[in-house]
Design a protein around this motif. Structure first.
Motif, PDB file in Angstrom:
ATOM      1  N   MET A 161      16.931 -55.746   5.574  1.00  0.00           N
ATOM      2  CA  MET A 161      16.919 -54.718   4.392  1.00  0.00           C
ATOM      3  C   MET A 161      16.446 -53.352   5.255  1.00  0.00           C
ATOM      4  N   ARG A 162      17.221 -52.446   5.035  1.00  0.00           N
ATOM      5  CA  ARG A 162      16.846 -51.043   5.780  1.00  0.00           C
ATOM      6  C   ARG A 162      16.325 -50.190   4.693  1.00  0.00           C
ATOM      7  N   ILE A 163      15.103 -49.707   4.985  1.00  0.00           N
ATOM      8  CA  ILE A 163      14.369 -48.887   4.090  1.00  0.00           C
ATOM      9  C   ILE A 163      14.490 -47.500   4.560  1.00  0.00           C
ATOM     10  N   GLY A 164      15.050 -46.575   3.907  1.00  0.00           N
ATOM     11  CA  GLY A 164      14.807 -45.052   3.919  1.00  0.00           C
ATOM     12  C   GLY A 164      13.478 -44.618   3.458  1.00  0.00           C
ATOM     13  N   TYR A 165      12.438 -44.049   4.357  1.00  0.00           N
ATOM     14  CA  TYR A 165      11.116 -43.818   4.059  1.00  0.00           C
ATOM     15  C   TYR A 165      11.001 -42.177   4.271  1.00  0.00           C
ATOM     16  N   LEU A 166      10.903 -41.770   2.963  1.00  0.00           N
ATOM     17  CA  LEU A 166      10.811 -40.062   3.054  1.00  0.00           C
ATOM     18  C   LEU A 166       9.398 -39.510   3.589  1.00  0.00           C
ATOM     19  N   THR A 167       9.272 -38.911   4.568  1.00  0.00           N
ATOM     20  CA  THR A 167       8.291 -38.244   4.985  1.00  0.00           C
ATOM     21  C   THR A 167       8.064 -36.734   4.881  1.00  0.00           C
ATOM     22  N   TYR A 168       7.001 -35.985   4.322  1.00  0.00           N
ATOM     23  CA  TYR A 168       7.161 -34.593   4.024  1.00  0.00           C
ATOM     24  C   TYR A 168       5.718 -34.209   4.118  1.00  0.00           C
ATOM     25  N   GLY A 169       5.662 -32.839   4.963  1.00  0.00           N
ATOM     26  CA  GLY A 169       4.440 -32.294   5.162  1.00  0.00           C
ATOM     27  C   GLY A 169       3.603 -32.967   6.245  1.00  0.00           C
ATOM     28  N   LEU A 170       3.925 -33.863   6.757  1.00  0.00           N
ATOM     29  CA  LEU A 170       2.871 -34.472   7.782  1.00  0.00           C
ATOM     30  C   LEU A 170       2.936 -33.590   9.178  1.00  0.00           C
ATOM     31  N   ASP A 171       3.357 -32.587   9.390  1.00  0.00           N
ATOM     32  CA  ASP A 171       3.171 -31.427  10.284  1.00  0.00           C
ATOM     33  C   ASP A 171       2.165 -30.489  10.095  1.00  0.00           C
ATOM     34  N   LEU A 222      12.531 -43.412   9.142  1.00  0.00           N
ATOM     35  CA  LEU A 222      12.103 -42.297   8.595  1.00  0.00           C
ATOM     36  C   LEU A 222      13.250 -41.318   8.404  1.00  0.00           C
ATOM     37  N   LEU A 223      12.837 -40.621   7.083  1.00  0.00           N
ATOM     38  CA  LEU A 223      13.965 -39.364   6.997  1.00  0.00           C
ATOM     39  C   LEU A 223      12.902 -38.449   6.827  1.00  0.00           C
ATOM     40  N   THR A 224      12.847 -37.633   7.692  1.00  0.00           N
ATOM     41  CA  THR A 224      11.656 -36.820   7.986  1.00  0.00           C
ATOM     42  C   THR A 224      11.930 -35.398   7.535  1.00  0.00           C
ATOM     43  N   THR A 225      11.024 -34.496   7.115  1.00  0.00           N
ATOM     44  CA  THR A 225      11.310 -33.131   6.776  1.00  0.00           C
ATOM     45  C   THR A 225      10.469 -32.269   8.040  1.00  0.00           C
ATOM     46  N   GLU A 226       9.659 -32.989   8.897  1.00  0.00           N
ATOM     47  CA  GLU A 226       8.736 -32.402   9.646  1.00  0.00           C
ATOM     48  C   GLU A 226       9.212 -31.599  10.793  1.00  0.00           C
ATOM     49  N   GLN A 227       8.700 -30.725  11.350  1.00  0.00           N
ATOM     50  CA  GLN A 227       9.324 -30.087  12.853  1.00  0.00           C
ATOM     51  C   GLN A 227       8.766 -30.842  13.811  1.00  0.00           C
ATOM     52  N   GLU A 228       7.495 -31.263  13.782  1.00  0.00           N
ATOM     53  CA  GLU A 228       7.022 -32.213  14.775  1.00  0.00           C
ATOM     54  C   GLU A 228       6.102 -33.496  14.361  1.00  0.00           C
ATOM     55  N   ASP A 229       5.923 -34.484  15.166  1.00  0.00           N
ATOM     56  CA  ASP A 229       5.242 -35.801  14.885  1.00  0.00           C
ATOM     57  C   ASP A 229       3.777 -35.789  15.096  1.00  0.00           C
ATOM     58  N   PRO A 261      16.145 -36.579  10.778  1.00  0.00           N
ATOM     59  CA  PRO A 261      15.599 -35.369  10.145  1.00  0.00           C
ATOM     60  C   PRO A 261      16.447 -34.988   8.915  1.00  0.00           C
ATOM     61  N   LEU A 262      15.874 -34.666   7.730  1.00  0.00           N
ATOM     62  CA  LEU A 262      16.498 -34.192   6.586  1.00  0.00           C
ATOM     63  C   LEU A 262      16.686 -32.685   6.769  1.00  0.00           C
ATOM     64  N   THR A 263      17.593 -32.140   7.134  1.00  0.00           N
ATOM     65  CA  THR A 263      18.008 -30.512   7.556  1.00  0.00           C
ATOM     66  C   THR A 263      17.853 -29.819   6.082  1.00  0.00           C
ATOM     67  N   GLY A 264      16.835 -29.054   6.459  1.00  0.00           N
ATOM     68  CA  GLY A 264      16.718 -27.790   5.571  1.00  0.00           C
ATOM     69  C   GLY A 264      15.634 -28.176   4.092  1.00  0.00           C
ATOM     70  N   ALA A 292      13.025 -26.723  -1.524  1.00  0.00           N
ATOM     71  CA  ALA A 292      14.295 -26.835  -0.867  1.00  0.00           C
ATOM     72  C   ALA A 292      14.349 -28.415  -0.963  1.00  0.00           C
ATOM     73  N   LEU A 293      13.304 -29.122  -0.812  1.00  0.00           N
ATOM     74  CA  LEU A 293      13.285 -30.627  -1.009  1.00  0.00           C
ATOM     75  C   LEU A 293      13.826 -31.116  -2.436  1.00  0.00           C
ATOM     76  N   MET A 294      13.022 -30.380  -3.230  1.00  0.00           N
ATOM     77  CA  MET A 294      13.470 -30.667  -4.808  1.00  0.00           C
ATOM     78  C   MET A 294      14.714 -30.318  -5.318  1.00  0.00           C
ATOM     79  N   ALA A 295      15.283 -29.349  -4.528  1.00  0.00           N
ATOM     80  CA  ALA A 295      16.796 -28.603  -4.882  1.00  0.00           C
ATOM     81  C   ALA A 295      17.845 -29.501  -4.280  1.00  0.00           C
ATOM     82  N   ILE A 296      17.768 -29.679  -2.889  1.00  0.00           N
ATOM     83  CA  ILE A 296      18.707 -30.310  -2.409  1.00  0.00           C
ATOM     84  C   ILE A 296      18.452 -31.845  -1.706  1.00  0.00           C
ATOM     85  N   GLY A 297      17.323 -32.353  -2.066  1.00  0.00           N
ATOM     86  CA  GLY A 297      16.708 -33.406  -1.476  1.00  0.00           C
ATOM     87  C   GLY A 297      17.886 -34.608  -1.642  1.00  0.00           C
TER      88      GLY A 297
END
Length: 375
Positions: A1-11, A39-46, A58-61, A67-72
């Motif tokens: 089972m492959r799980i996409g895990y959304l990370t947001y704001g961790l940078d 990991l499906l990442t929104t961050e610019q660094e880890d 990365p989830l570009t944009g 933006a995440l709410m609009a095109i996520g």
């Protein structure tokens, strides 16, 4: 089972939700059998140090919340197809699930329902998100995870969700939060942040919901009997803090309170351990991790008797009506000066936190993933 895990704001400066997202991943990593996390990442660094342990894309944009709410949803749908995902989990409580699921199950962790209960104490974006966005997007999730029974009941009530798809999985206490001995390391950490003993301690965000005005009022009364007692407030200022500034001026405490700002997790165990009492008089919490962290560091806890805090703290802390300042003063004083009570609270605190681990949280979350894979 492959799980996409959304990370947001961790940078950025980590929040309680950010800690949940990272610690849950570490819990997965420690399981004997764990899901295949992508990991499906929104961050610019880890900054959280996760990318070396997990496949990540990365989830570009989508770095900013609007933006995440609009095109996520579109970005997640594309990612699920491109990376052959079976399920997507958003642990941040954003739920950008307003469109097609692209054949994958979707899970969101909603941590609380605070804006429904105290909308006047929150910013406009959170209020708008909970009032207009969540009622549509949360219902599109196949499962909703929350962190307390209190939150579950509030979420069902306000979002009109099917109770059978809402799962309660409590948070855990990080392994680093243990009682630290007095010594050179502790002295250096306290000196770095200008913390003077003896002190009461609050750790958490600084916003209108946290009832810091009540804490300041209680502290002003305690100073009449304990003029050497200090108060340290650890946390980042957020929104609706005008009441705190007004209380500081009214009580003439501008030069008595140590606002440290954000403190990195590695220094918190020493700061917890050196405190006389940890005070957390919040008006509402979906869970309430700081009281458990304080207990884990051997500090007596005084907290509120509302929201999720009674089910989290149990009989291991003193609980009071957060609006009743004299009761708050009385509880703090008893926890400070009654040595038998203090020892009993510390012992109960250690026993209480033993049941809250991130590995347990990860294992229960994995069970939700498995259940959805069979539907």
């Amino acid at each position: 089972m492959r799980i996409g895990y959304l990370t947001y704001g961790l940078d950025r400066y980590p929040t309680g939700i950010g800690r949940y997202a990272t610690e849950l991943l570490k819990g997965f990593y420690a399981l004997p059998e764990s899901p295949d996390i992508v990991l499906l990442t929104t961050e610019q660094e880890d900054k959280a140090g996760l990318w070396n342990h997990f496949e990540h894309y990365p989830l570009t944009g989508c770095r900013l919340l609007p933006a995440l709410m609009a095109i996520g949803n579109l970005a997640l749908s594309r990612a699920s197809l491109k990376y052959k995902l079976d399920l997507i989990h958003d642990p941040n409580g954003i739920a950008p699930f307003f469109g097609h699921a692209a054949g994958v199950a979707r899970v969101v962790t909603i941590h609380d329902a605070f804006t429904y209960i105290y909308p006047e104490k929150h910013n406009w974006l959170d209020n708008w998100r909970y009032k207009y966005y969540f009622p549509h997007t949360a219902r599109k999730a196949d499962a909703v995870i929350t962190v307390s029974n209190c939150s579950k009941q509030d979420i069902i009530r306000y979002l009109k969700l099917d109770p059978d798809k809402v799962f309660v999985i409590p948070e855990g206490v990080g392994a680093d939060f243990i009682a630290q001995p007095e010594g050179k390391k502790r002295r250096q950490i306290l000196e770095r942040y200008g913390i003077k003993k003896p002190y009461l301690l609050y750790v958490g965000a600084i916003n209108g919901r946290k009832n810091l005005e009540g804490l300041l009022s209680a502290y002003a009364l305690l100073l009449l009997r304990y003029p050497d007692l200090n108060l340290t407030i650890v946390g980042k200022r957020q929104w609706k803090t005008g009441g705190v500034e007004t209380a500081l001026q009214r009580l003439k405490l501008e030069n008595r309170i140590n606002f440290t700002g954000y403190i990195e997790d590695g220094h918190l165990p020493d700061i917890y351990s050196a405190a006389e009492v940890f005070v957390f008089p919040s008006l509402y919490e979906g869970f309430g991790l700081p009281p458990l962290e304080a207990m884990s560091c051997g500090v007596p806890v005084v907290t509120s008797n509302v929201g999720s805090l009674p089910e989290v703290v149990g009989s291991a802390g003193l609980m009071v009506d957060p609006y009743d300042v004299p009761s708050l003063v009385d509880a703090i004083e008893k926890a400070m000066i009654d040595s038998e009570l203090k020892a009993r609270l510390i012992k109960k605190g250690f026993e209480r936190v033993a049941g809250f681990t991130w590995e347990n949280a990860a294992a229960k979350t994995f069970e939700v993933y498995r259940k959805l894979s069979k539907i």
